[in-house]
Design a protein around this motif. Structure first.
Motif, mmCIF file in Angstrom:
data_model
loop_
_atom_site.group_PDB
_atom_site.id
_atom_site.type_symbol
_atom_site.label_atom_id
_atom_site.label_comp_id
_atom_site.label_asym_id
_atom_site.label_seq_id
_atom_site.Cartn_x
_atom_site.Cartn_y
_atom_site.Cartn_z
ATOM 1 N N GLY A 86 53.115 44.281 48.235
ATOM 2 C CA GLY A 86 53.841 45.063 47.240
ATOM 3 C C GLY A 86 54.399 44.224 46.115
ATOM 4 O O GLY A 86 55.083 44.736 45.242
ATOM 5 N N ASN A 87 54.127 42.919 46.121
ATOM 6 C CA ASN A 87 54.579 42.083 45.008
ATOM 7 C C ASN A 87 53.828 42.490 43.748
ATOM 8 O O ASN A 87 52.641 42.771 43.797
ATOM 9 C CB ASN A 87 54.334 40.606 45.303
ATOM 10 N N VAL A 88 54.540 42.492 42.628
ATOM 11 C CA VAL A 88 53.949 42.932 41.372
ATOM 12 C C VAL A 88 54.254 41.903 40.294
ATOM 13 O O VAL A 88 55.399 41.470 40.148
ATOM 14 C CB VAL A 88 54.540 44.299 40.950
ATOM 15 N N MET A 89 53.232 41.535 39.555
ATOM 16 C CA MET A 89 53.442 40.633 38.425
ATOM 17 C C MET A 89 54.026 41.429 37.263
ATOM 18 O O MET A 89 53.617 42.560 37.006
ATOM 19 C CB MET A 89 52.119 39.986 38.017
ATOM 20 N N ILE A 142 51.847 38.395 33.385
ATOM 21 C CA ILE A 142 50.453 38.686 33.031
ATOM 22 C C ILE A 142 50.165 38.211 31.609
ATOM 23 O O ILE A 142 49.075 37.711 31.324
ATOM 24 C CB ILE A 142 50.147 40.186 33.211
ATOM 25 N N GLN A 143 51.144 38.319 30.734
ATOM 26 C CA GLN A 143 50.970 37.843 29.360
ATOM 27 C C GLN A 143 50.685 36.343 29.344
ATOM 28 O O GLN A 143 49.806 35.882 28.612
ATOM 29 C CB GLN A 143 52.215 38.146 28.518
ATOM 30 N N THR A 144 51.393 35.589 30.163
ATOM 31 C CA THR A 144 51.164 34.145 30.239
ATOM 32 C C THR A 144 49.728 33.850 30.650
ATOM 33 O O THR A 144 49.051 33.002 30.052
ATOM 34 C CB THR A 144 52.146 33.497 31.241
ATOM 35 N N ILE A 145 49.241 34.576 31.644
ATOM 36 C CA ILE A 145 47.878 34.370 32.146
ATOM 37 C C ILE A 145 46.847 34.792 31.104
ATOM 38 O O ILE A 145 45.887 34.071 30.830
ATOM 39 C CB ILE A 145 47.668 35.134 33.468
ATOM 40 N N THR A 146 47.047 35.967 30.505
ATOM 41 C CA THR A 146 46.064 36.463 29.536
ATOM 42 C C THR A 146 46.002 35.573 28.298
ATOM 43 O O THR A 146 44.925 35.313 27.768
ATOM 44 C CB THR A 146 46.343 37.929 29.136
ATOM 45 N N GLU A 147 47.142 35.107 27.835
ATOM 46 C CA GLU A 147 47.153 34.216 26.671
ATOM 47 C C GLU A 147 46.454 32.892 26.984
ATOM 48 O O GLU A 147 45.706 32.372 26.154
ATOM 49 C CB GLU A 147 48.587 33.973 26.196
ATOM 50 N N PHE A 148 46.690 32.360 28.184
ATOM 51 C CA PHE A 148 46.034 31.113 28.591
ATOM 52 C C PHE A 148 44.518 31.300 28.621
ATOM 53 O O PHE A 148 43.766 30.477 28.083
ATOM 54 C CB PHE A 148 46.553 30.665 29.961
#
Length: 146
Positions: free
Chosen positions: A3-6, A11-17
């Protein structure tokens, strides 16, 4: 699934990277309904990419009937969405999918129900809602033990 949710920010950090380094992001989003924490919500990688104007992010999002809230292990059905993927790569993936990966009828029915479940007023809605609620509460209880 615990049930952990980003968060949107995570998610922005990951998508930008990924966008900055030309990395194709594969987003396995099959547990999007398994959110148990108060105030938490599922945010798709595509929504974040669109919110942030990441026009060069290559993204493949997956969803499946064999996992998630009403997951049926062994049922093969699902979909992937291709976002800013090279047209030639898309054509090759579609060719592969149409030649080898087509789900059986039961998997296609499950996928249809996953993306368009019964709505209030439908004959099966009350039973569907009762069963989904029971499954959700059971999964939530088990996640707290983890």
């Amino acid at each position: 699934p615990s049930g952990n949710v980003m968060t949107h920010c995570d998610i922005q950090t990951i998508t930008e990277f990924c966008a900055e380094h030309g990395i194709v992001l594969l987003a396995d989003e099959v547990y999007q309904k398994n959110v148990y924490a108060e105030g938490a919500e599922f945010v798709s990688a595509k929504k974040v990419a669109l919110d942030c104007g990441l026009k060069n992010l290559q993204l493949v999002s997956f969803h499946s009937t064999s996992k998630g809230l009403v997951g049926e292990c062994g049922r093969r059905g699902g979909y992937m969405e291709l976002h800013h993927i090279d047209p030639y790569v898309q054509s090759q993936l579609y060719k592969l999918a149409s030649s080898e990966l087509c789900a059986g009828v039961s998997g296609q029915v499950m996928t249809s129900l996953m993306v368009k479940p019964p709505q209030p007023g439908d004959l099966s809605y009350e039973l569907y809602d009762k069963e989904v609620t029971q499954i959700f509460e059971g999964l939530k209880e088990r996640s707290q033990k983890l």
